[in-house]
Design an enzyme around this catalytic site. Structure first.
Site, PDB file in Angstrom:
ATOM      1  N   ASN A 172      -2.913   4.068 -11.443  1.00 35.11           N
ATOM      2  CA  ASN A 172      -3.190   3.109 -12.515  1.00 35.11           C
ATOM      3  C   ASN A 172      -4.703   2.959 -12.624  1.00 35.11           C
ATOM      4  OD1 ASN A 172      -0.427   2.636 -12.907  1.00 35.11           O
ATOM      5  ND2 ASN A 172      -0.397   1.069 -11.303  1.00 35.11           N
ATOM      6  N   GLY A 200      -2.765  -0.845 -16.061  1.00 33.16           N
ATOM      7  CA  GLY A 200      -1.898  -1.501 -15.084  1.00 33.16           C
ATOM      8  C   GLY A 200      -2.516  -1.648 -13.706  1.00 33.16           C
ATOM      9  N   GLN A 201      -3.820  -1.352 -13.577  1.00 37.66           N
ATOM     10  CA  GLN A 201      -4.459  -1.476 -12.260  1.00 37.66           C
ATOM     11  C   GLN A 201      -4.666  -2.949 -11.920  1.00 37.66           C
ATOM     12  OE1 GLN A 201      -8.164   0.674 -11.866  1.00 37.66           O
ATOM     13  NE2 GLN A 201      -8.259   0.333  -9.648  1.00 37.66           N
ATOM     14  N   HIS A 253      -0.549   5.919  -5.776  1.00 45.56           N
ATOM     15  CA  HIS A 253       0.794   5.525  -5.351  1.00 45.56           C
ATOM     16  C   HIS A 253       1.619   6.786  -5.140  1.00 45.56           C
ATOM     17  CE1 HIS A 253       0.819   1.187  -6.756  1.00 45.56           C
ATOM     18  NE2 HIS A 253      -0.184   1.641  -7.490  1.00 45.56           N
ATOM     19  N   HIS A 313      -6.652   4.094  -5.705  1.00 48.04           N
ATOM     20  CA  HIS A 313      -5.509   4.427  -4.842  1.00 48.04           C
ATOM     21  C   HIS A 313      -4.503   5.255  -5.618  1.00 48.04           C
ATOM     22  CE1 HIS A 313      -4.811   0.516  -6.772  1.00 48.04           C
ATOM     23  NE2 HIS A 313      -3.525   0.851  -6.813  1.00 48.04           N
ATOM     24  N   ASP A 321       3.017   0.293   0.648  1.00 50.79           N
ATOM     25  CA  ASP A 321       2.806  -0.753  -0.359  1.00 50.79           C
ATOM     26  C   ASP A 321       3.567  -2.018   0.081  1.00 50.79           C
ATOM     27  OD1 ASP A 321       1.957  -0.639  -3.654  1.00 50.79           O
ATOM     28  OD2 ASP A 321       3.148  -2.339  -2.931  1.00 50.79           O
ATOM     29  N   ILE A 322       2.926  -3.152  -0.067  1.00 53.18           N
ATOM     30  CA  ILE A 322       3.521  -4.422   0.376  1.00 53.18           C
ATOM     31  C   ILE A 322       4.705  -4.829  -0.514  1.00 53.18           C
ATOM     32  CG2 ILE A 322       2.104  -6.088  -0.935  1.00 53.18           C
ATOM     33  CD1 ILE A 322       1.613  -7.509   1.790  1.00 53.18           C
TER      34      ILE A 322
END
Ligand code: AMP
Ligand code: ZN
Length: 112
Positions: free
Chosen positions: A86, A92-93, A101, A99, A31-32
């Site tokens: 999410n 919260g997407q 997390h 994906h 994750d960035i």
């Protein structure tokens, strides 16, 4: 492939990512904006908008994504970890390409 989708662009190699796993169906990258010392995203190569777009035809793919979570978490030194999917803006997407997390390490995660 959805031309406006950032994760499709990562799948396609048009945007760089810190890739930690790839096969013919799935890509996994860091994750960035990590929220824990280890934080990666398990992403199907097929553009699927969210978990709410899945049906029984996705059972095998979803199973593979979940089985990858502990496998890759352990390889990255985690003894425990949290998974999060999410779904929808109310869930919260922010990136509308399915994906999972996976994150952990460092301090103890808050109780849910
Ligand atoms: P979500 O809120 O579940 O849709 O999470 C989207 C996640 O994607 C966030 O944690 C972002 O930090 C992450 N993200 C967005 N763009 C990128 C990118 N180019 N490379 C890696 N992670 C990204
Ligand atoms: Zn996509």
């Amino acid at each position: 492939m959805n031309g406006d989708c950032i994760f499709c662009k990562i799948v396609n190699g048009d945007i760089p990512s810190k890739k930690i796993y790839e096969d013919d169906e799935v890509i996994v990258f860091n994750d960035i904006h990590p929220i824990a010392p280890v934080h990666f995203l398990i992403v199907p190569k097929q553009h699927i908008e969210s978990l709410a777009s899945c049906d029984y035809s996705h059972e095998e793919l979803l199973g593979k994504m979940l089985v990858l979570a502990p496998n890759l978490a352990m390889k990255h030194g985690l003894k425990g970890f949290r998974t999060m999917i999410n779904t929808g803006s109310e869930g919260g997407q922010e990136v509308f390409h399915l994906h999972v997390h996976v994150f952990g390490g460092g301090t103890v995660l808050p109780k849910t």
